[in-house]
Design an enzyme around this catalytic site. Structure first.
Site, PDB file in Angstrom:
ATOM      1  N   ASP A 151       2.996  -1.031  -5.288  1.00  0.00           N
ATOM      2  CA  ASP A 151       3.418  -0.283  -6.036  1.00  0.00           C
ATOM      3  C   ASP A 151       2.398   1.067  -5.929  1.00  0.00           C
ATOM      4  O   ASP A 151       1.684   1.452  -6.796  1.00  0.00           O
ATOM      5  CB  ASP A 151       3.510  -0.620  -7.383  1.00  0.00           C
ATOM      6  CG  ASP A 151       4.002   0.340  -8.272  1.00  0.00           C
ATOM      7  OD1 ASP A 151       4.428   1.215  -7.850  1.00  0.00           O
ATOM      8  OD2 ASP A 151       3.762  -0.255  -9.674  1.00  0.00           O
ATOM      9  N   ILE A 152       2.721   1.738  -4.894  1.00  0.00           N
ATOM     10  CA  ILE A 152       1.680   2.734  -4.513  1.00  0.00           C
ATOM     11  C   ILE A 152       1.890   4.154  -5.023  1.00  0.00           C
ATOM     12  O   ILE A 152       2.906   4.806  -4.700  1.00  0.00           O
ATOM     13  CB  ILE A 152       1.207   2.912  -3.164  1.00  0.00           C
ATOM     14  CG1 ILE A 152       0.818   1.656  -2.670  1.00  0.00           C
ATOM     15  CG2 ILE A 152       0.094   4.036  -2.975  1.00  0.00           C
ATOM     16  CD1 ILE A 152      -0.482   0.861  -3.292  1.00  0.00           C
ATOM     17  N   GLU A 153       1.341   4.773  -6.014  1.00  0.00           N
ATOM     18  CA  GLU A 153       1.677   6.103  -6.849  1.00  0.00           C
ATOM     19  C   GLU A 153       0.613   7.059  -6.932  1.00  0.00           C
ATOM     20  O   GLU A 153       0.756   8.055  -7.500  1.00  0.00           O
ATOM     21  CB  GLU A 153       2.435   5.713  -8.180  1.00  0.00           C
ATOM     22  CG  GLU A 153       3.393   4.447  -8.319  1.00  0.00           C
ATOM     23  CD  GLU A 153       3.805   4.382  -9.601  1.00  0.00           C
ATOM     24  OE1 GLU A 153       3.753   5.115 -10.576  1.00  0.00           O
ATOM     25  OE2 GLU A 153       4.289   3.097  -9.993  1.00  0.00           O
ATOM     26  N   LEU A 154      -0.367   6.613  -6.389  1.00  0.00           N
ATOM     27  CA  LEU A 154      -1.567   7.460  -6.626  1.00  0.00           C
ATOM     28  C   LEU A 154      -2.397   7.492  -5.213  1.00  0.00           C
ATOM     29  O   LEU A 154      -2.247   6.729  -4.329  1.00  0.00           O
ATOM     30  CB  LEU A 154      -2.639   6.954  -7.889  1.00  0.00           C
ATOM     31  CG  LEU A 154      -1.822   6.873  -9.226  1.00  0.00           C
ATOM     32  CD1 LEU A 154      -3.025   6.111  -9.926  1.00  0.00           C
ATOM     33  CD2 LEU A 154      -1.571   8.122  -9.771  1.00  0.00           C
TER      34      LEU A 154
END
EC number: 3.2.1.14
Length: 299
Positions: A151-154
């Protein structure tokens, strides 16, 4: 003149076709757990019988060869060693044929991968601390989780493909390492595109929420955008199954909540025709007081 089947045989054939059609279109529900101490235990989450996947969230700090940090909000403190008791709960879930995954990243944290060597190093950490490897300081105890969720958002957008390959290489016939991902609905995802292009992911649960300006989620009775985005993702993503990721309540996200009757009446009948349809992902267990119960029979 064509022969007609006896009524009993015709009825049996019709029922068989109906059962096959239902089996083909049947989906699962995945849920994120771990970011609110008021959402109940991991074991009680699995005991509901509503979920096929429970995603423990999150490893919020990693990369640049730093010691990773696991944040389970109000449940326990991995750094203090108070989360090792989760092993019994993980095994209880797995005994119910529920896959338990560890999620990395999330919407708040401090993470980036700076090189292939950094990605390989982090893969070693995940393998030894959550999967089939060995470590004297496994945060959740000695239970072996089923896989890793991205869950890579940054942070930076590179080397997650390297991480996926490194984790996948540890799969064996006896012990598969499941890989899942939660990209944002704007296509292609800015952080996970290269990783998804490896074709190594078993499930991809797309976050069709918190992107109000991207025209890829539900809003105010408009289902066209989310259905168009779904078709884009399913036609361009190599993965075992693709899930519709949604907030489990209006309060769970800034935008993108779909009333259950709209989901079951207008959206699911459309997307379930896709061969890649896997089900629905919900964020999160704390907010899922009635949503999964309401939609389960239609998923």
């Amino acid at each position: 003149m064509a022969k007609t089947l006896p009524f009993s045989r015709a009825l049996l054939l019709s029922l068989s076709i109906l059962l096959v059609a239902r089996a083909i279109s049947a989906g699962d529900i995945a849920i994120y757990w771990g970011q609110n101490g008021g959402e109940g235990t991991l074991a009680s989450t699995c005991d509901t019988g509503r979920y096929a996947y429970v995603i423990v969230s999150f490893v919020t700090t990693f990369g640049n060869f730093r010691a990773p940090v696991v944040n389970l909000a109000g449940h326990c403190d991995p750094a203090a060693g108070t989360c090792t008791g989760l092993s019994d709960e993980i095994r209880s879930c797995q005994g119910k044929d529920i896959k338990v995954l560890m999620s990395i990243g999330g919407g708040a944290g401090d993470y980036s991968l700076v090189s292939e060597a950094d990605a390989d190093n982090f893969a070693d950490y995940l393998w030894n601390n959550f999967l089939g490897g060995q470590s004297s300081s496994r945060p959740l105890g000695d239970a072996v989780l089923d896989g890793i969720d991205f869950d890579i958002e940054l942070g930076t957008t590179t080397f997650y493909d390297t991480l996926a390959r490194a984790l996948s290489s540890r799969s064996t016939q006896a012990a598969k390492v499941y890989l899942t991902a939660a990209p944002q609905c704007p296509h292609p995802d800015s952080h996970l595109d290269a990783a998804l292009n490896t074709g190594l992911f078993d499930n991809v649960w797309i976050q069709f929420y918190n992107n109000p300006l991207a025209q890829c989620q539900y809003s105010s009775g408009n289902t066209n955008d989310i259905l168009s985005s779904w078709n884009t993702w399913t036609s361009s993503t190599t993965a075992g199954k693709i899930f519709l990721g949604l907030p489990a309540a209006p309060e769970a996200a800034g935008s993108g909540y779909i009333p259950p009757d709209v989901l079951t009446g207008q959206i699911l009948p459309q997307i379930k025709t896709s061969a890649k349809y896997g089900g629905v992902m919900l964020y999160s267990k704390f907010y899922d007081t009635t949503y999964s119960t309401t939609i389960k029979d239609q998923v």
